[in-house]
Design a protein around this motif. Sequence first.
Motif, short mmCIF file in Angstrom:
data_model
loop_
_atom_site.label_atom_id
_atom_site.label_comp_id
_atom_site.label_asym_id
_atom_site.label_seq_id
_atom_site.Cartn_x
_atom_site.Cartn_y
_atom_site.Cartn_z
N ASP A 87 -16.24 -7.94 1.66
CA ASP A 87 -14.98 -7.40 1.96
C ASP A 87 -14.14 -8.30 3.18
N THR B 84 -5.53 -4.59 -10.91
CA THR B 84 -5.72 -3.44 -12.14
C THR B 84 -4.53 -3.42 -12.86
N LEU C 299 -7.96 -2.70 1.00
CA LEU C 299 -8.77 -3.22 0.06
C LEU C 299 -8.58 -2.27 -1.36
N HIS C 300 -8.38 -1.05 -1.07
CA HIS C 300 -8.11 -0.27 -2.26
C HIS C 300 -6.63 -0.60 -2.85
N THR C 301 -5.84 -0.86 -1.97
CA THR C 301 -4.41 -1.39 -2.56
C THR C 301 -4.73 -2.63 -3.45
N GLU D 106 -3.00 4.31 2.67
CA GLU D 106 -3.84 3.77 1.60
C GLU D 106 -4.59 2.42 2.64
N GLU D 107 -5.93 2.60 2.22
CA GLU D 107 -6.84 1.22 2.59
C GLU D 107 -6.39 0.02 1.97
N SER E 120 -10.32 -4.39 -14.59
CA SER E 120 -10.67 -3.19 -14.05
C SER E 120 -12.18 -3.18 -13.26
N PRO F 168 0.83 -1.29 0.08
CA PRO F 168 0.13 -0.10 0.06
C PRO F 168 0.71 1.17 -0.07
N LEU G 266 -7.42 -3.65 -5.09
CA LEU G 266 -8.18 -3.42 -6.10
C LEU G 266 -6.97 -3.00 -7.19
N CYS G 267 -6.16 -1.83 -6.71
CA CYS G 267 -5.44 -1.15 -7.82
C CYS G 267 -4.40 -1.82 -8.38
#
Length: 141
Positions: A67, A53, A45-47, A42-43, A59, A38, A49-50
């Motif tokens: 979650d 992608t 889960l966001h890490t 940064e959260e 995406s 991360p 997903l990013c």
Amino acid sequence: MAAIKRSAGLVVMRQFDGQWCCLVLRAYRNWDFPKGLPESGEELLHTALCETTEETGLSDLELPWGDDYRETAPYSKGKVARLYLALSSQGDVSLPVSAELGRPEHHEFRWVPIEEAEELLPARFWPILQWAQVVIGAGSN
């Protein structure tokens, strides 16, 4: 005692001919899930997903199972990987060139049934694969 270095990624699932398969990536001889470290603050889960992608080109990922996550036991000098379960119902996997590396991070990808993933992936991921199988099985009719 050193601080835990935590990465985040996804066990990406997709059905092929009615069979659930997960996406695994190969860098050199090592098979893995899409994941990364991360950014500051940064959260995770966001890490997850990013990074997925960035590493696969996928995406349009969904989280139909929520979650919830599982983590590996510490490995390689105390690293821990947190993995969430995601669905990829469309889109083609690509292995884009990493701006940092000047080449793709991975050499190959495969969509494989969980049993085959267990043969490819290191043992630290086996409990996560078993969890994913239970969740997927519990969500199907």
